[in-house]
Design a protein around this motif. Structure first.
Motif, PDB file in Angstrom:
ATOM      1  N   GLN A   1       0.890  -1.153  -0.187  1.00 32.67           N
ATOM      2  CA  GLN A   1       0.066  -0.091   0.133  1.00 32.67           C
ATOM      3  C   GLN A   1       0.696   1.185  -0.123  1.00 32.67           C
TER       4      GLN A   1
ATOM      5  N   ILE B   1      -1.783   0.936  -3.553  1.00 32.51           N
ATOM      6  CA  ILE B   1      -3.116   0.217  -3.867  1.00 32.51           C
ATOM      7  C   ILE B   1      -3.790   0.297  -2.600  1.00 32.51           C
ATOM      8  N   SER B   2      -5.254   0.068  -2.817  1.00 32.37           N
ATOM      9  CA  SER B   2      -6.236   0.161  -1.841  1.00 32.37           C
ATOM     10  C   SER B   2      -6.459  -0.883  -1.025  1.00 32.37           C
ATOM     11  N   GLU B   3      -7.118  -0.829   0.134  1.00 31.15           N
ATOM     12  CA  GLU B   3      -7.178  -1.911   1.182  1.00 31.15           C
ATOM     13  C   GLU B   3      -8.140  -3.100   0.278  1.00 31.15           C
ATOM     14  N   THR B   4      -8.935  -2.680  -0.442  1.00 32.66           N
ATOM     15  CA  THR B   4      -9.444  -3.801  -1.374  1.00 32.66           C
ATOM     16  C   THR B   4      -8.925  -4.548  -2.404  1.00 32.66           C
ATOM     17  N   THR B   5      -8.060  -3.669  -2.947  1.00 29.65           N
ATOM     18  CA  THR B   5      -6.962  -4.418  -3.987  1.00 29.65           C
ATOM     19  C   THR B   5      -5.872  -5.240  -3.245  1.00 29.65           C
ATOM     20  N   TYR B   6      -5.670  -4.811  -2.134  1.00 27.46           N
ATOM     21  CA  TYR B   6      -4.624  -5.725  -1.184  1.00 27.46           C
ATOM     22  C   TYR B   6      -5.365  -7.053  -0.731  1.00 27.46           C
TER      23      TYR B   6
END
Length: 407
Positions: free
Chosen positions: A243, A248-253
Motif C-alpha cells: 500500500q 493500492i487500496s485495502e480492497t486491492t490488497y
C-alpha cells in the motif's frame, strides 16, 4: 476402541481432524475483521487490541508444544476433547469480556487450547498412516486448512454486519461446539494403550531431548522454521509495503492476498495428487527451491526498479513464493512426522510449535526495518528462504528418513 487402518479408510474421520486443526486460522483471522470496531469501545485501546491477537498466536504455539507430549502419554482423544470444550467456553467468555486486559488474558488461554487440536491432529494422522500415504493426508489437511485464512475475514465481516465484535466470538463458540461433536463422533482413539509412553515432566523432557538431538528430525524442523519465517515476513509486512510503495487500496490488497492464498491451496492439492509418484522429499525440495528463487528475484527487482517498479512483477513473484509453500509445508510436516514417529505427538509439538513461534517472531520484522520500500521485506524473505535452501542442501545427516517415504 483404537482405530485401525481399514476403519480409517471406511469412516470420514479425516474430515473431523480437519475441523479440529482448522480452529487456529479461524480463531485468528475471523477476529481480524472485528479489531477496528473494538477500538471504538471504552477499555479496548489500540495497544490492548493488538495484544489480544498476539496473545492468541503465542498461546497457540505454546499449546502445540505442551499438548503433543501429553497426548503421547494419555492418548489423543482426551487431549482433543479438553481442547475443544475449553475453546468453546473461552469463546463465550471472550464475548462477555468487560475490559481489554481481561480479553487479552482469555485470548492467551484460548490460543493455548486451540493449539491442542493443531498438534494432536497431525499426530493422529501419523498414528494411522506412514510414508507417502501419510504425506497424502497431510496434503489434504493443508489444502483445506489453508482455505481458512482466506474465508475467515469474510466470515467475520458477515457476522459484524449483523452485530458487534462480541458476536464474532459467539460465532467462534458455535465453531467450538462443532469441534466437540467432531471429536466425539468422528475421531476414534488412534493411539492404543500399548503404544503410549510414560507421562510426567521428566519423561516428556526425555522425549523432547531425544528428538531435539536427532539430526534427521531437527533438519526438517530447522528447514520448516526458516521457510515459515520467510513466509511470515510476507504475511506481516506485505499489506504495509504494497500500500505504501504502490498505493493500492485495502480492497486491492485483499484481492492480492486472497489470490496468493488460492495459489497456495491449488499447489497443495497438486502435492496431494503427486506425492505418491515423487515422494514428499522431492516435492519439499522443489517447493523450498522455487520459493528461494522467487524471493531472490523479488529482491533483484526491488533493487533495480526505481520506486519498486511495476506492481505486476511484484505480485507474480509473491504469488510464486506463496504457492511454493503449498509444497514445502505439507512435505516437511510429513517428513518430520516420519522421522519422529516413535513419539508422534512430541514430534508434532516441536515441529509445529517451534515453527509457529519463529513465524510469530518474524511477523513484525518488516515494520521494524522499514515498510516504505520493497527492499527490506524482499531482503528478509530472500535471506530466510535462501538459508532454508542451504540447510536443506548442505545438512545431510547419516540417517535419511526421507528414504522410507519415497515411492
Amino acid at each position: 476402541m483404537p482405530i485401525t487402518r481399514s476403519a480409517a479408510r471406511a469412516v470420514p474421520w479425516l474430515a473431523a481432524v480437519v475441523v479440529v486443526t482448522g480452529v487456529g486460522p479461524l480463531g485468528t483471522d475471523t477476529y481480524l475483521a472485528a479489531m477496528p470496531e473494538m477500538q471504538r469501545e471504552p477499555g479496548h485501546v489500540e495497544r490492548r487490541r493488538a495484544l489480544t491477537l498476539t496473545a492468541f498466536i503465542v498461546g497457540s504455539a505454546l499449546g502445540q508444544i505442551g499438548a503433543g507430549p501429553v497426548s503421547d502419554a494419555r492418548g489423543r482423544r482426551p487431549v482433543l476433547l479438553v481442547g475443544t470444550v475449553a475453546f468453546t467456553v473461552l469463546s463465550l467468555l471472550s464475548a462477555f469480556a468487560p475490559t481489554g486486559p481481561t480479553l487479552v488474558a482469555i485470548r492467551l488461554v484460548q490460543g493455548l487450547v486451540a493449539g491442542f487440536g493443531v498438534a494432536v491432529g497431525r499426530a493422529c494422522v501419523s498414528d494411522v498412516w506412514h510414508g507417502p500415504e501419510a504425506a497424502q493426508r497431510f496434503g489434504t489437511l493443508a489444502s483445506i486448512t489453508f482455505v481458512a485464512p482466506v474465508l475467515a475475514p469474510a466470515l467475520g465481516g458477515v457476522v459484524l454486519a449483523h452485530g458487534t465484535w462480541r458476536l464474532v466470538f459467539g460465532g467462534l463458540a458455535l465453531v467450538g461446539v462443532l469441534m466437540v461433536v467432531a471429536v466425539l463422533v468422528g475421531i476414534p482413539e488412534t493411539l492404543p494403550p500399548e503404544r503410549r509412553q510414560a507421562g510426567g515432566l521428566a519423561a516428556t523432557g526425555r522425549r523432547m531431548a531425544d528428538l531435539a538431538t536427532d539430526a534427521p528430525f531437527m533438519r526438517h524442523v530447522v528447514v520448516q522454521c526458516l521457510a515459515t519465517a520467510g513466509f511470515f515476513v510476507y504475511i506481516g509486512g506485505s499489506s504495509f509495503v504494497l500500500q505504501h510503495v504502490y498505493g493500492i487500496s485495502e480492497t486491492t490488497y485483499s484481492l492480492v492476498f486472497a489470490s496468493n492464498a488460492v495459489a497456495m491451496v491449488l499447489v497443495t492439492v497438486l502435492f496431494r495428487l503427486t506425492v505418491r509418484r515423487f515422494g514428499p522429499a522431492r516435492l519439499r525440495a522443489t517447493g523450498v527451491a522455487v520459493a528461494a528463487t522467487a524471493a531472490t528475484a523479488l529482491l533483484v527487482h526491488a533493487l533495480t526498479a526505481p520506486g519498486g517498479g511495476s506492481f505486476a512483477p511484484t505480485w507474480v513473484l509473491l504469488s510464486v513464493v506463496t504457492g511454493a509453500m503449498g509444497l514445502s509445508i505439507p512435505g516437511t510436516q510429513a517428513l518430520a512426522q516420519e522421522a519422529g514417529a516413535r513419539s508422534a505427538g512430541t514430534a508434532s509439538a516441536l515441529q509445529g510449535g517451534l515453527a509457529f513461534l519463529v513465524g510469530a517472531g518474524s511477523t513484525p520484522l518488516t515494520g521494524l526495518v522499514g515498510d516504505r520500500s520493497l527492499v527490506p521485506m524482499a531482503a528478509l524473505m530472500c535471506g530466510l528462504l535462501l538459508t532454508s535452501l542451504v540447510v536443506l542442501r548442505v545438512w545431510r545427516p547419516v540417517r535419511q528418513p526421507e528414504a522410507v517415504a519415497a515411492p
